[in-house]
Design an enzyme around this catalytic site. Structure first.
Site, PDB file in Angstrom:
ATOM      1  N   GLY A  37     -22.194  -0.404 -11.275  1.00 53.76           N
ATOM      2  CA  GLY A  37     -22.018  -1.684 -10.601  1.00 53.76           C
ATOM      3  C   GLY A  37     -23.100  -1.888  -9.558  1.00 53.76           C
ATOM      4  O   GLY A  37     -23.020  -2.789  -8.725  1.00 53.76           O
ATOM      5  N   VAL A  39     -29.863   2.883  -1.180  1.00 52.35           N
ATOM      6  CA  VAL A  39     -29.205   2.064  -0.167  1.00 52.35           C
ATOM      7  C   VAL A  39     -27.710   1.882  -0.505  1.00 52.35           C
ATOM      8  O   VAL A  39     -26.987   1.212   0.192  1.00 52.35           O
ATOM      9  CB  VAL A  39     -29.976   0.724  -0.030  1.00 52.35           C
ATOM     10  CG1 VAL A  39     -29.689  -0.193  -1.207  1.00 52.35           C
ATOM     11  CG2 VAL A  39     -29.732   0.044   1.283  1.00 52.35           C
ATOM     12  N   ARG A  96     -38.885   0.996   0.531  1.00 56.15           N
ATOM     13  CA  ARG A  96     -39.074  -0.227  -0.236  1.00 56.15           C
ATOM     14  C   ARG A  96     -37.746  -0.680  -0.837  1.00 56.15           C
ATOM     15  O   ARG A  96     -37.035   0.130  -1.447  1.00 56.15           O
ATOM     16  CB  ARG A  96     -40.081  -0.001  -1.377  1.00 56.15           C
ATOM     17  CG  ARG A  96     -40.422  -1.304  -2.110  1.00 56.15           C
ATOM     18  CD  ARG A  96     -41.182  -1.089  -3.420  1.00 56.15           C
ATOM     19  NE  ARG A  96     -42.413  -0.332  -3.283  1.00 56.15           N
ATOM     20  CZ  ARG A  96     -43.577  -0.819  -2.807  1.00 56.15           C
ATOM     21  NH1 ARG A  96     -43.654  -2.073  -2.430  1.00 56.15           N
ATOM     22  NH2 ARG A  96     -44.645  -0.049  -2.712  1.00 56.15           N
ATOM     23  N   ASN A 101     -35.029  -4.436  -5.073  1.00 58.54           N
ATOM     24  CA  ASN A 101     -34.551  -5.755  -5.479  1.00 58.54           C
ATOM     25  C   ASN A 101     -33.621  -6.249  -4.373  1.00 58.54           C
ATOM     26  O   ASN A 101     -32.530  -5.707  -4.190  1.00 58.54           O
ATOM     27  CB  ASN A 101     -33.801  -5.647  -6.819  1.00 58.54           C
ATOM     28  CG  ASN A 101     -33.212  -6.965  -7.290  1.00 58.54           C
ATOM     29  OD1 ASN A 101     -32.970  -7.884  -6.505  1.00 58.54           O
ATOM     30  ND2 ASN A 101     -32.973  -7.057  -8.582  1.00 58.54           N
ATOM     31  N   GLU A 109     -25.140   3.736  -0.264  1.00 56.85           N
ATOM     32  CA  GLU A 109     -24.086   4.281   0.593  1.00 56.85           C
ATOM     33  C   GLU A 109     -24.293   3.931   2.068  1.00 56.85           C
ATOM     34  O   GLU A 109     -23.358   4.002   2.865  1.00 56.85           O
ATOM     35  CB  GLU A 109     -24.020   5.801   0.413  1.00 56.85           C
ATOM     36  CG  GLU A 109     -23.685   6.155  -1.024  1.00 56.85           C
ATOM     37  CD  GLU A 109     -23.549   7.639  -1.291  1.00 56.85           C
ATOM     38  OE1 GLU A 109     -22.770   8.007  -2.181  1.00 56.85           O
ATOM     39  OE2 GLU A 109     -24.229   8.449  -0.634  1.00 56.85           O
TER      40      GLU A 109
END
Ligand code: MOS
Length: 726
Positions: free
Chosen positions: A466, A685, A610, A613, A687
């Site tokens: 997910g 990213v 970075r 998305n 968690e």
């Protein structure tokens, strides 16, 4: 390919595809119900029967007998297998619970039988007919008494002399914080279809975050060669760490299939998710902080306990404390306590989630004692070097910038600083903040790419829980090959694909994109050799070298070019600490009459290298903030202290934050690049957003009311007697 030195300027810095906002490639399949989840894969194998589990009704003891006569005769039943019918199965390395076999019971709802029938209703009805007798043994469920017994024992991680520095500090804090057990409560329960009809090769269609771990685990559990096991898990309805492992759904379906001689599908009934699989352990944490008048921490001690089955890890609530704040004198220790509860193990940001729930309240309390702004107090104690043993530099740390950017965007300076001093009608308004810290590991990760007629297929056993893996992997391949995103098809979650990092520990995005990059580089080399070129560029669907330009679609007309590689991460990374940072800011209203806390707005500023998305990354962070809202205000597995089971074992009784609880959310990503993280300069990213957010809410509730709750969740009963008059 080995990533063995920090990345130079490279193709990802042009950011034509990577770093751009793309909605999820799998989104339309998901929202139109066409992404098949494990239990729905009716077409993968014929003749599927249905299994239903039976769980023990004691927490500790031995099974003396099981009567299955009636169940075996019940309509539609094809097989009944009890735990007494087979030898104790193996336990895989990263787990503590034995999933099946033998007479020993170690926790409530341990799987003790599976009934296989033609239909779900038949299996469930027959399962209720099994009669089990036990010899009950005394069990341990009380963490508090264990913590009191263990305090001051064990081998702490120490730096300097904590006791001396704490005694000498002019400003000190010494408080105990508690966090409850939590359930992953993912939408899709654990489910598997297993075909082990002939006891030979085992085929699974399941819901699992780590395909290769799953294969290895089943091999160990059943003592068979991993090469005889295949596993597919292309879509996963949430995992949060509960599906890092094979659970008893797969094991029971396997033994059921072998007994019935047909494939068996089995989904865990919801109560089994809480009491049979893993959960986040409750914690008790004593934190002591000493600081100089200028706000510099001179001494910090964090002593925590959490429960787990023998051999498990529990919730390591001290995880961030060796890293997050400066301080020359330190005393840090976690006591895992063996208790007869279901296995406690990883749940999203295991360690930091519970640890920061406590530490970030303690930091708020210290700031108040020092009469400092909590943002400034944290800034004063920032460190670019992990302060403990061994001392190591952070690869890239912008925590201070998170604090400043977040405070600015939130309007922190304008808040009311006096607890209980701001009202909006009957709502007491408060503002709180907290720091966020989460490690950013990388794991070796492989992929295969196939180029045919200008279209690229990526194959890796990476999973998408997910999180957006399909999308960021497509972006990575498109960027590397100079193709449009639409020309890339990503195939995930099959054990026949190259072994990836899998999804866990917030390592998935950074690691698996690096693996896809490695495979694409191998393909680029193959193409360059074919064209007799040294180092061509790949852009706009073409291979470009000087004046020469060849369309990828023309390179191997009709033929398929295949390349495969694995990204490995070199030892240079071990000399520094890779982590992600953030700052949470929250506004709450606490109802002056009822004590109910509602979040009104929340903002997170994040430093995670970075951002591959911005849409999928933001989605991860707001998901974490949402989960933390539940953690702050409502989530608690309620333990029956007499019997040792979690009583609120469904989605009615276990209250996660829902849409109506979630107000305005804002996420700011710092524009950072971590050149020693991966070739893409990216960190995970998934968690980070959860880390610290619950404390920010608790701190805001304190600011609103002047009532300090150190015992999560912050429910109205802990507030109501102490609120100012309405
Ligand atoms: Mo995460 S708790 O490692 O899925």
């Amino acid at each position: 390919m080995e990533f063995n030195k920090p990345a130079d300027q490279n193709l990802f810095d042009r950011s034509k595809v990577v770093g751009k906002p793309h909605t999820r490639i799998d989104g339309p399949l998901k929202v139109s119900g066409q992404a098949p989840y494990a239990y729905e894969r009716h077409d993968v194998v014929d003749g599927q029967l249905v299994g239903y589990p039976v769980g023990s009704t004691i927490a500790k003891g031995r099974i003396t007998s099981m009567n299955t006569e009636a169940a075996k005769k019940a309509p539609g039943v094809k097989a009944v297998v009890t735990t007494l019918d087979i030898e104790p199965l193996g336990i895989w390395d990263y787990n503590a619970a034995r999933l099946f076999g033998g007479d020993k019971v170690e926790h409530y709802h341990q799987a003790i039988a599976v009934v296989v029938a033609e239909t779900f209703e038949q299996a469930r009805a027959a399962a209720a007919l099994i009669e089990t007798s036990y010899d009950v043994e005394q069990a341990k469920f009380d963490l508090k008494s264990e913590f009191e017994r263990l305090q001051g024992t064990g081998e702490p991680d120490t730096v300097g002399n904590f006791d001396e520095a704490f005694a000498a500090a002019p400003v000190t804090l010494d408080e105990v914080y508690t966090t409850p057990s939590e359930s992953h409560a993912m939408m899709e329960p654990h489910a598997s279809i297993v075909d082990w009809s002939d006891g030979g090769d085992m085929k699974l269609w399941t819901s699992n975050q780590m395909i290769e771990w799953g294969r290895q685990a089943l091999a160990k559990i059943f003592s068979i060669d991993p090469d005889r096991i295949s596993l597919e898990s292309p879509y996963i309805g949430g995992g949060f760490g509960a599906k890092l492992w094979v659970c008893s759904d797969a094991v029971l379906a396997a033994v059921g299939s072998r007994a019935a001689g047909r494939p068996v599908k089995l989904a865990m009934p919801r109560p089994f998710v809480a009491n049979n699989t893993t959960h986040r352990s409750a914690t008790i944490q004593r934190i002591k902080i000493g600081a100089a008048e200028d706000g510099k921490i001179t001494a910090i001690s964090h002593e925590a306990a959490s429960h787990t089955l023998l051999g498990g890890s529990g919730e390591n609530a001290i995880a961030q404390t060796p890293y997050f704040y400066a301080g020359d004198n330190r005393y840090i220790i976690h006591h895992p306590v063996e208790m007869n509860l279901p296995e406690a193990n990883a749940m999203r940001a295991p360690g930091e989630t519970a640890g920061l729930m406590a530490l970030e309240i303690a930091m708020d309390e210290m700031a108040e004692k020092l009469d400092m702004d909590p943002v400034e107090f944290r800034i004063a104690n920032d460190t670019q070097i992990k302060p403990g043993n061994p001392m190591k530099p952070f690869s890239d740390r912008h925590f201070v910038e998170c604090l400043r950017r977040g405070a600015d965007a939130f309007g922190w300076a304008d808040r009311n600083k006096t607890p209980g001093g701001q009202r909006d009608g009957n709502w007491l308004i408060g503002h709180g903040m907290a720091g966020a810290y989460r490690g950013a590991p990388t794991m070796k990760s492989g992929a295969r790419v196939r180029l045919k007629d200008g279209s690229l297929t990526v194959e890796t056993d990476m999973t998408d829980i997910g999180t957006g893996s399909y999308t960021i992997l497509a972006q990575t391949a498109a960027e590397t090959m100079g193709l449009p995103l639409e020309a890339v098809d990503v195939q995930l979650g099959k054990s026949s694909y190259p072994v990836s990092s899998g999804s866990g520990g917030q390592w998935g995005a950074a690691s698996s994109t690096a693996g896809v990059y490695a495979a694409c580089v191998a393909l680029r080399q193959q193409i360059a050799e074919r064209l007799g070129l040294e180092d061509p560029r790949f852009e706009g669907g073409n291979v470009v070298d000087g004046d020469m330009e060849t369309a990828l679609v023309d390179i191997a007309q009709g033929e398929e070019l295949v390349a495969e590689d694995t990204m490995e991460f070199g030892d240079f990374k071990k000399n520094m600490v890779h982590a992600t940072f953030g700052a949470h800011f929250v506004e709450v209203g606490v109802h002056a009459g009822t004590g109910e806390t509602r979040v009104r707005r929340m903002l997170a500023a994040c430093d995670a290298g970075r951002i591959l998305n911005p849409i999928t990354a933001r989605s991860q962070v707001i998901g974490g903030m949402t989960m933390g809202t539940g953690g702050a205000l409502s989530e608690e597995l309620a333990l029956d202290q007499g019997r040792g089971f979690f009583a609120n074992h469904d989605l009615a009784g276990y209250e996660v934050a829902v849409h109506a609880d979630i107000p305005h959310q804002e996420v700011i990503f710092l524009d950072t690049l971590d050149v020693s993280a991966t070739p893409l300069k990216a960190k995970g990213v998934g968690e980070l957003g959860l880390c610290g957010v619950a404390a920010a809410i608790a701190n805001a509730a304190y600011n609103a009311t002047g009532v300090r709750v150190r015992d999560y969740p912050v429910t109205l009963d802990k507030m109501i007697d102490k609120l100012p008059a309405i």
